[in-house]
Design a protein around this motif. Structure first.
Motif, PDB file in Angstrom:
ATOM      1  N   ALA A 148       9.867   4.875   3.603  1.00 30.19           N
ATOM      2  CA  ALA A 148       9.582   6.272   3.234  1.00 30.19           C
ATOM      3  C   ALA A 148       9.825   6.449   1.739  1.00 30.19           C
ATOM      4  N   VAL A 149       8.871   7.112   1.070  1.00 32.28           N
ATOM      5  CA  VAL A 149       9.064   7.456  -0.340  1.00 32.28           C
ATOM      6  C   VAL A 149       8.935   8.964  -0.538  1.00 32.28           C
ATOM      7  N   GLY A 150       8.743   9.666   0.546  1.00 28.67           N
ATOM      8  CA  GLY A 150       8.640  11.116   0.560  1.00 28.67           C
ATOM      9  C   GLY A 150       8.452  11.553   1.997  1.00 28.67           C
ATOM     10  N   ASP A 151       8.374  12.862   2.223  1.00 34.95           N
ATOM     11  CA  ASP A 151       8.205  13.350   3.591  1.00 34.95           C
ATOM     12  C   ASP A 151       6.904  12.871   4.223  1.00 34.95           C
ATOM     13  N   ASP A 152       5.836  12.843   3.449  1.00 34.73           N
ATOM     14  CA  ASP A 152       4.521  12.476   3.982  1.00 34.73           C
ATOM     15  C   ASP A 152       3.898  11.293   3.259  1.00 34.73           C
ATOM     16  N   VAL A 153       4.720  10.474   2.617  1.00 33.23           N
ATOM     17  CA  VAL A 153       4.220   9.319   1.878  1.00 33.23           C
ATOM     18  C   VAL A 153       5.102   8.119   2.185  1.00 33.23           C
ATOM     19  N   SER A 154       4.462   6.965   2.424  1.00 36.23           N
ATOM     20  CA  SER A 154       5.179   5.739   2.755  1.00 36.23           C
ATOM     21  C   SER A 154       4.598   4.572   1.973  1.00 36.23           C
ATOM     22  N   GLN A 202      -7.273   0.886   9.689  1.00 33.63           N
ATOM     23  CA  GLN A 202      -7.160   1.349  11.076  1.00 33.63           C
ATOM     24  C   GLN A 202      -6.048   2.366  11.268  1.00 33.63           C
ATOM     25  N   LEU A 203      -5.202   2.542  10.266  1.00 34.92           N
ATOM     26  CA  LEU A 203      -4.161   3.565  10.371  1.00 34.92           C
ATOM     27  C   LEU A 203      -4.747   4.968  10.359  1.00 34.92           C
ATOM     28  N   GLY A 204      -5.954   5.115   9.809  1.00 30.41           N
ATOM     29  CA  GLY A 204      -6.630   6.407   9.828  1.00 30.41           C
ATOM     30  C   GLY A 204      -6.071   7.427   8.850  1.00 30.41           C
ATOM     31  N   VAL A 205      -5.407   6.970   7.802  1.00 31.67           N
ATOM     32  CA  VAL A 205      -4.855   7.869   6.789  1.00 31.67           C
ATOM     33  C   VAL A 205      -5.270   7.372   5.406  1.00 31.67           C
ATOM     34  N   PRO A 206      -5.312   8.269   4.416  1.00 31.53           N
ATOM     35  CA  PRO A 206      -5.625   7.826   3.050  1.00 31.53           C
ATOM     36  C   PRO A 206      -4.583   6.816   2.554  1.00 31.53           C
ATOM     37  N   PHE A 237       0.836  -1.192   0.000  1.00 28.87           N
ATOM     38  CA  PHE A 237       0.000   0.000   0.000  1.00 28.87           C
ATOM     39  C   PHE A 237       0.874   1.246   0.000  1.00 28.87           C
ATOM     40  N   THR A 238       0.389   2.309  -0.654  1.00 21.75           N
ATOM     41  CA  THR A 238       0.958   3.635  -0.447  1.00 21.75           C
ATOM     42  C   THR A 238       0.065   4.314   0.569  1.00 21.75           C
ATOM     43  N   VAL A 239       0.654   4.831   1.628  1.00 23.33           N
ATOM     44  CA  VAL A 239      -0.115   5.514   2.667  1.00 23.33           C
ATOM     45  C   VAL A 239       0.347   6.963   2.747  1.00 23.33           C
ATOM     46  N   GLN A 240      -0.607   7.850   2.968  1.00 17.07           N
ATOM     47  CA  GLN A 240      -0.324   9.284   3.020  1.00 17.07           C
ATOM     48  C   GLN A 240       0.024   9.695   4.447  1.00 17.07           C
ATOM     49  N   ALA A 241       1.212   9.276   4.871  1.00 15.35           N
ATOM     50  CA  ALA A 241       1.707   9.618   6.206  1.00 15.35           C
ATOM     51  C   ALA A 241       3.203   9.348   6.241  1.00 15.35           C
ATOM     52  N   PRO A 242       3.927  10.054   7.098  1.00 12.54           N
ATOM     53  CA  PRO A 242       5.367   9.816   7.215  1.00 12.54           C
ATOM     54  C   PRO A 242       5.668   8.390   7.687  1.00 12.54           C
ATOM     55  N   ALA A 243       6.771   7.851   7.220  1.00 10.51           N
ATOM     56  CA  ALA A 243       7.148   6.480   7.561  1.00 10.51           C
ATOM     57  C   ALA A 243       7.286   6.280   9.066  1.00 10.51           C
ATOM     58  N   ASP A 244       7.841   7.258   9.782  1.00 13.76           N
ATOM     59  CA  ASP A 244       8.025   7.083  11.225  1.00 13.76           C
ATOM     60  C   ASP A 244       6.693   7.012  11.964  1.00 13.76           C
ATOM     61  N   VAL A 245       5.686   7.720  11.472  1.00 17.96           N
ATOM     62  CA  VAL A 245       4.351   7.660  12.091  1.00 17.96           C
ATOM     63  C   VAL A 245       3.737   6.277  11.879  1.00 17.96           C
ATOM     64  N   ILE A 246       3.846   5.765  10.657  1.00 15.54           N
ATOM     65  CA  ILE A 246       3.283   4.445  10.353  1.00 15.54           C
ATOM     66  C   ILE A 246       4.064   3.356  11.076  1.00 15.54           C
ATOM     67  N   ALA A 247       5.377   3.443  11.074  1.00 16.15           N
ATOM     68  CA  ALA A 247       6.211   2.442  11.742  1.00 16.15           C
ATOM     69  C   ALA A 247       5.925   2.386  13.243  1.00 16.15           C
ATOM     70  N   ALA A 248       5.560   3.516  13.841  1.00 23.14           N
ATOM     71  CA  ALA A 248       5.234   3.530  15.266  1.00 23.14           C
ATOM     72  C   ALA A 248       3.935   2.781  15.555  1.00 23.14           C
ATOM     73  N   ARG A 249       3.080   2.628  14.530  1.00 27.52           N
ATOM     74  CA  ARG A 249       1.789   1.947  14.709  1.00 27.52           C
ATOM     75  C   ARG A 249       1.806   0.508  14.228  1.00 27.52           C
ATOM     76  N   MET A 250       2.825   0.114  13.476  1.00 30.25           N
ATOM     77  CA  MET A 250       2.931  -1.236  12.932  1.00 30.25           C
ATOM     78  C   MET A 250       4.296  -1.803  13.325  1.00 30.25           C
ATOM     79  N   ALA A 251       4.321  -2.759  14.205  1.00 29.79           N
ATOM     80  CA  ALA A 251       5.581  -3.361  14.646  1.00 29.79           C
ATOM     81  C   ALA A 251       6.309  -4.007  13.470  1.00 29.79           C
ATOM     82  N   PRO A 252       7.634  -4.135  13.541  1.00 25.58           N
ATOM     83  CA  PRO A 252       8.387  -4.773  12.455  1.00 25.58           C
ATOM     84  C   PRO A 252       7.958  -6.217  12.181  1.00 25.58           C
TER      85      PRO A 252
END
Length: 118
Positions: free
Chosen positions: A60-66, A84-88, A38-53
């Motif tokens: 990260a593919v941009g500042d606000d895209v992962s 459930q990530l709550g982002v587009p 998936f491409t998610v419209q959020a920074p990688a560190d925000v998504i990584a904090a919600r999804m364990a490894p």
């Protein structure tokens, strides 16, 4: 110094330079029937904090895209994890997940309409 007398192995080159990513992919994506990307419209560190490894690989593919890669034996579970990530987000694979999300969305809308009486 003691010399081991058990089975020997031939050392090999590591399977890449990012060993943490390699291990994470082998645990969170590869063993499952469905592999979601998936491409998610959020920074990688925000998504990584919600999804364990152990649940996903986040890149990260941009500042606000992962890009999020994860696996599951259930299309419902893949859909709910990303929702459930709550982002587009945009689904890249598996292709059958797109149709599944349409059907799931219709069921959820029907349930909401029953509650509100629409």
């Amino acid at each position: 110094m003691r010399t081991p007398n058990g089975p020997r192995f031939t050392p090999r080159e590591p399977p890449g330079t990012d060993l943490a990513r390699y291990v994470s992919e082998r645990i969170s994506v590869d063993p499952y029937r469905y592999r979601g990307r998936f491409t998610v419209q959020a920074p990688a560190d925000v998504i990584a904090a919600r999804m364990a490894p152990t649940m996903a690989v986040v890149e990260a593919v941009g500042d606000d895209v992962s890009v999020l890669s994860t696996g599951s034996n259930s299309l419902d579970e893949l859909a709910m994890w990303v929702a459930q990530l709550g982002v587009p987000f945009q689904v890249h694979e598996p292709p059958e997940l797109i149709e599944h999300i349409h059907a799931l969305g219709a069921r959820l809308l029907d349930a909401a309409r029953q509650v509100t009486g629409e």
